[in-house]
Design an enzyme around this catalytic site. Structure first.
Site, mmCIF file in Angstrom:
data_model
loop_
_atom_site.group_PDB
_atom_site.id
_atom_site.type_symbol
_atom_site.label_atom_id
_atom_site.label_comp_id
_atom_site.label_asym_id
_atom_site.label_seq_id
_atom_site.Cartn_x
_atom_site.Cartn_y
_atom_site.Cartn_z
ATOM 1 N N HIS A 169 54.383 -3.369 33.575
ATOM 2 C CA HIS A 169 54.225 -3.569 35.049
ATOM 3 C C HIS A 169 52.884 -4.267 35.085
ATOM 4 O O HIS A 169 52.277 -4.239 36.068
ATOM 5 C CB HIS A 169 54.151 -2.220 35.747
ATOM 6 C CG HIS A 169 55.441 -1.506 35.750
ATOM 7 N ND1 HIS A 169 56.457 -1.897 36.437
ATOM 8 C CD2 HIS A 169 55.734 -0.355 35.235
ATOM 9 C CE1 HIS A 169 57.512 -1.160 36.324
ATOM 10 N NE2 HIS A 169 57.134 -0.160 35.471
ATOM 11 N N ASP A 180 55.439 -8.634 31.153
ATOM 12 C CA ASP A 180 56.676 -8.698 31.642
ATOM 13 C C ASP A 180 57.249 -9.859 31.459
ATOM 14 O O ASP A 180 58.367 -9.953 31.029
ATOM 15 C CB ASP A 180 56.774 -8.187 33.148
ATOM 16 C CG ASP A 180 56.390 -6.391 33.469
ATOM 17 O OD1 ASP A 180 55.893 -5.758 32.255
ATOM 18 O OD2 ASP A 180 56.636 -5.944 34.188
ATOM 19 N N GLU A 211 53.521 -9.508 40.491
ATOM 20 C CA GLU A 211 53.412 -7.944 40.902
ATOM 21 C C GLU A 211 52.850 -8.261 42.220
ATOM 22 O O GLU A 211 52.200 -9.326 42.597
ATOM 23 C CB GLU A 211 52.265 -7.304 40.184
ATOM 24 C CG GLU A 211 52.496 -7.254 38.750
ATOM 25 C CD GLU A 211 53.748 -6.299 38.394
ATOM 26 O OE1 GLU A 211 54.002 -5.296 39.336
ATOM 27 O OE2 GLU A 211 54.291 -6.454 37.327
#
Length: 566
Positions: free
Chosen positions: A155, A160, A18
Site C-alpha cells: 500500500h 505496489d 495512493e
C-alpha cells in the site's frame, strides 16, 4: 501508436497511486510510484509524495503510513503529474485495476492542461481474470504470490508499482504463447480500448459537478443519446469513457460531443427530472424510455342493458371507470380473462333488433345477449361478480386462475398454462397498482422537503399528483426568493378549483410520477409537511422545517412571515 508496442522489446511503465479516497476531484492523490521497463529490464524508478488539498484521513494514514507531516512540503499535484508524464513518455502504462489509477491520473492531467493519458493502458487485474479464470482472488497481493514476485505490495505506491511490473513481466510468456504480441492485442483481450478515442473525450467531464443530479450525453447536433441520474454526476459520466468498445454503451460514448448536467438537491427531484426528460427526448441508448407508457382505464358502459368491459387509454367521460392502471397490456389481459371467466360480452357494439354477424357468437365464446341467450338479471349478477375482482375480491379469482394453470400443465396443455401464467402476472400488477393509486389519490396534499449544501427543494403533491417543484438557496436573498416562490406555488397547487379535480383522471406522466413519489416515500422516508389548513400555512411549515422560525429573521434580515409565527 502505442498500440503497436511489442510485448517482447517495448517500453512499459507500471504505475500505482495512493489517494485520500476513491473519487477524482473530490479526493486527492498523495503518492505516485512508477517503474519503467524496456526490453524486459527495469530501467528506471519514479516516486513522489503529493501535497493534497485536504488532510489525510486517519484510515488512509493507517493503511499507507503517509501522514500530513510527510506531504506538507511535497510537490503539488500539478507538478507531480507533469513529472510523472515526463517519466512515462513514449511507454504503455500498466496498472492493477486501471480504472482507479487512471481516473485520478486522467482527471489531474486535464486540470494541469495536458492531453489525456495515451492509450492503450493495460490492466494486470483484467489479465489475471482472463488468464486464470478458475482462481477466485485477483487482488495484487494474491496475484503477486501466485507469480512468485520478489516485490510485495505494501500500500505504498512504488512498492505496489514494482509488484505490478513483475506480475506483468511474468504474464508475458503466457501472452506470447497465446499468440498475443502487441499492446493493442492485450487491450482487446481484456476488453479495453486499444486507442485513446474515448479518453480524448474525458475533457467533456472536467467541469461537471460531482453532485447528485441528472446528466445527458448529447451528439454534435444536440440530440440526447443517453440520460440518467447519478449520486455523483462527474464520476458516473467519466466511468462511461473507460468502457470497452464492445460495451453496449460504447456506441453512445463514441457519438457524444457534449455532456449536460442538472444538479439536484433532492433525490426525488432527480428521479422526477429523469423521468420527464426520458419521456420528452426518448434517448435511443436508454433501454427504459418513458415514451409509450400510458395510463389505462377499464370502462363499463352503464347505459347499455348488457354492459361489457373495455380498456381505454384515457379516462372515460361516460359510464363507470375503473383505474387508472399502469400497464395497458396488463389491463387488457385481465379484462379478457374476466370476460371469459364470468361470461360477459366479448364485443362492445350496441345491441339492436337485428344483430349483425359476430365471430364470438358463432364460436360460443360470448353469452350472446344479442339473441336473448341470457337474461338481464343473470347478466347483471355476472357483471357484479366480475367488478368485485377490482374492489378487493381478486383473491378468489386469482386462486381460480392458479388452479386452471395447474390443470393445464397436468394435461400437457402448455400454451394454455402460459396464458394463465401471464394472466396471473397481469392481475397482480393491476391489483397492486390500483391499491397504490387509491391510497395516493386519497391524500389531499403534502410537501416533501429535502435540503443539502445550503439549498432546499420542496415538492408539492396534490391528490397523488406532483403539482409543483420549488428549489432555492437558504441564505439571505436566496431564502426570500425561495419563500416567495413557495407561497405562489402552494397557492396555485392547492387552489379550490384544483382541489375539486377528478382525482382518478391521471395522465401517463402523472401516473408515473405518482409511483415514483410513492416508492421514494416508502424507501427514503423524507421530511413531509401535510396540507392540514391552507396553502399559506403549508408554505410556512415548510419554511420552518428548512430554517427554524427564530433563524429566518437573521438570515433574511427581516421578520419571519406572520403565518410562520402563529
Amino acid at each position: 501508436m502505442l498500440g503497436d508496442t511489442r510485448l517482447k522489446d517495448g517500453d512499459f511503465v507500471a504505475v500505482d497511486i495512493e489517494t485520500t479516497g476513491p473519487v477524482p476531484g473530490h479526493d486527492s492523490i498523495i503518492e505516485i510510484g512508477a517503474v519503467r521497463v524496456s526490453n524486459g529490464a527495469i530501467v528506471g524508478y519514479f516516486a513522489t509524495l503529493v501535497r493534497p488539498s485536504t488532510p489525510v484521513p486517519p484510515a488512509i494514514v493507517e493503511l499507507t503510513g503517509i501522514t500530513d507531516e510527510m506531504v506538507a512540503d511535497a510537490p503539488s499535484v500539478t507538478d507531480a503529474i507533469l513529472a510523472f508524464r515526463a517519466f512515462s513518455e513514449g511507454a504503455v502504462l500498466v496498472a492493477h485495476n486501471h480504472r482507479f489509477d487512471m481516473g485520478f491520473l486522467d482527471y489531474e492531467s486535464e486540470r494541469a492542461g495536458c492531453s489525456p493519458i495515451p492509450r492503450p493502458v493495460l490492466d494486470t487485474l483484467s489479465l489475471s481474470r482472463r488468464l486464470h479464470p478458475a482462481e477466485r482472488r485477483h487482488n495484487l497481493r494474491d496475484v503477486s504470490v501466485r507469480y512468485g514476485t520478489s516485490a510485495a505490495p505494501t500500500h505504498r505506491a512504488l512498492a505496489d508499482a514494482l509488484a505490478t511490473a513483475e506480475v506483468f513481466a511474468a504474464m508475458l510468456d503466457e501472452l506470447l504463447a497465446m499468440g498475443i504480441s502487441s499492446a493493442a492485442d492485450v487491450a482487446r483481450m481484456c476488453g479495453l480500448p486499444a486507442r485513446g478515442d474515448f479518453a480524448c473525450k474525458l475533457a467533456l467531464t472536467t467541469d461537471l459537478p460531482d453532485a447528485p443530479g441528472v446528466f445527458a450525453l448529447r451528439d454534435e447536433h444536440g440530440g440526447v443519446l443517453y440520460l440518467a441520474r447519478a449520486r455523483r454526476i462527474r464520476s458516473r459520466v467519466r466511468s462511461f469513457f473507460y468502457r470497452s468498445p464492445d460495451d453496449p454503451a460504447a456506441s453512445a460514448v463514441a457519438r457524444t460531443a457534449e455532456v449536460r448536467a442538472f444538479a439536484c438537491t433532492s433525490g426525488l427531484h432527480a428521479q422526477l427530472l429523469e423521468s420527464r426528460l426520458k419521456a420528452r427526448y426518448a434517448p435511443p441508448f436508454n433501454d427504459d424510455n418513458e415514451r409509450g407508457r400510458r395510463a389505462a382505464y377499464i370502462r363499463v358502459d352503464t347505459k347499455q342493458a348488457f354492459p361489457t368491459l373495455t380498456v381505454m387509454t384515457r379516462r372515460p367521460r361516460t359510464g363507470m371507470a375503473i383505474g387508472p392502471f399502469t400497464n395497458v397490456w396488463a389491463a387488457r389481459r385481465v379484462v379478457t380473462a374476466v370476460r371469459e371467466h364470468f361470461g360477459l360480452r366479448m364485443c362492445g357494439r350496441r345491441l339492436s333488433g337485428s344483430p349483425a354477424e359476430c365471430a364470438h357468437r358463432v364460436s360460443s365464446s360470448c353469452p350472446r345477449p344479442c339473441i336473448g341467450a341470457v337474461s338481464r338479471e343473470e347478466y347483471g349478477a355476472r357483471l357484479t361478480a366480475a367488478l368485485a375482482v377490482f374492489e378487493g375480491g381478486h383473491a378468489r379469482f386469482k386462486a381460480t386462475l392458479q388452479a386452471l394453470r395447474e390443470r393445464a400443465a397436468m394435461d400437457l396443455r402448455y400454451e394454455d398454462a402460459i396464458v394463465y401464467r401471464d394472466t396471473l402476472k397481469a392481475l397482480d400488477r393491476c391489483v397492486s397498482g390500483l391499491e397504490i393509486v387509491k391510497a395516493a389519490t386519497s391524500a389531499r396534499g403534502f410537501a416533501i422537503v429535502e435540503k443539502a449544501g445550503g439549498e432546499a427543494t420542496a415538492i408539492l403533491v396534490r391528490h397523488g399528483r406532483v403539482a409543483a417543484i420549488v428549489r432555492g438557496g437558504l441564505d439571505g436573498e436566496g431564502l426570500a426568493r425561495f419563500e416567495r416562490r413557495l407561497i405562489a406555488a402552494a397557492r396555485r397547487a392547492y387552489a379550490p378549483q384544483r382541489m375539486a379535480e377528478d382525482v382518478h383522471d391521471l395522465s401517463g406522466r402523472q401516473l408515473r410520477e405518482l409511483f415514483i413519489v410513492d416508492t421514494y416515500r416508502r424507501h427514503v422516508r423524507p421530511d413531509e409537511v401535510p396540507l392540514h389548513a391552507g396553502p399559506d400555512e403549508l408554505a410556512a411549515a415548510v419554511l420552518a422545517l428548512v430554517v427554524p422560525a427564530d433563524e429566518q429573521a437573521s438570515v433574511t434580515g427581516r421578520e419571519a412571515p406572520s403565518s410562520a409565527r402563529r
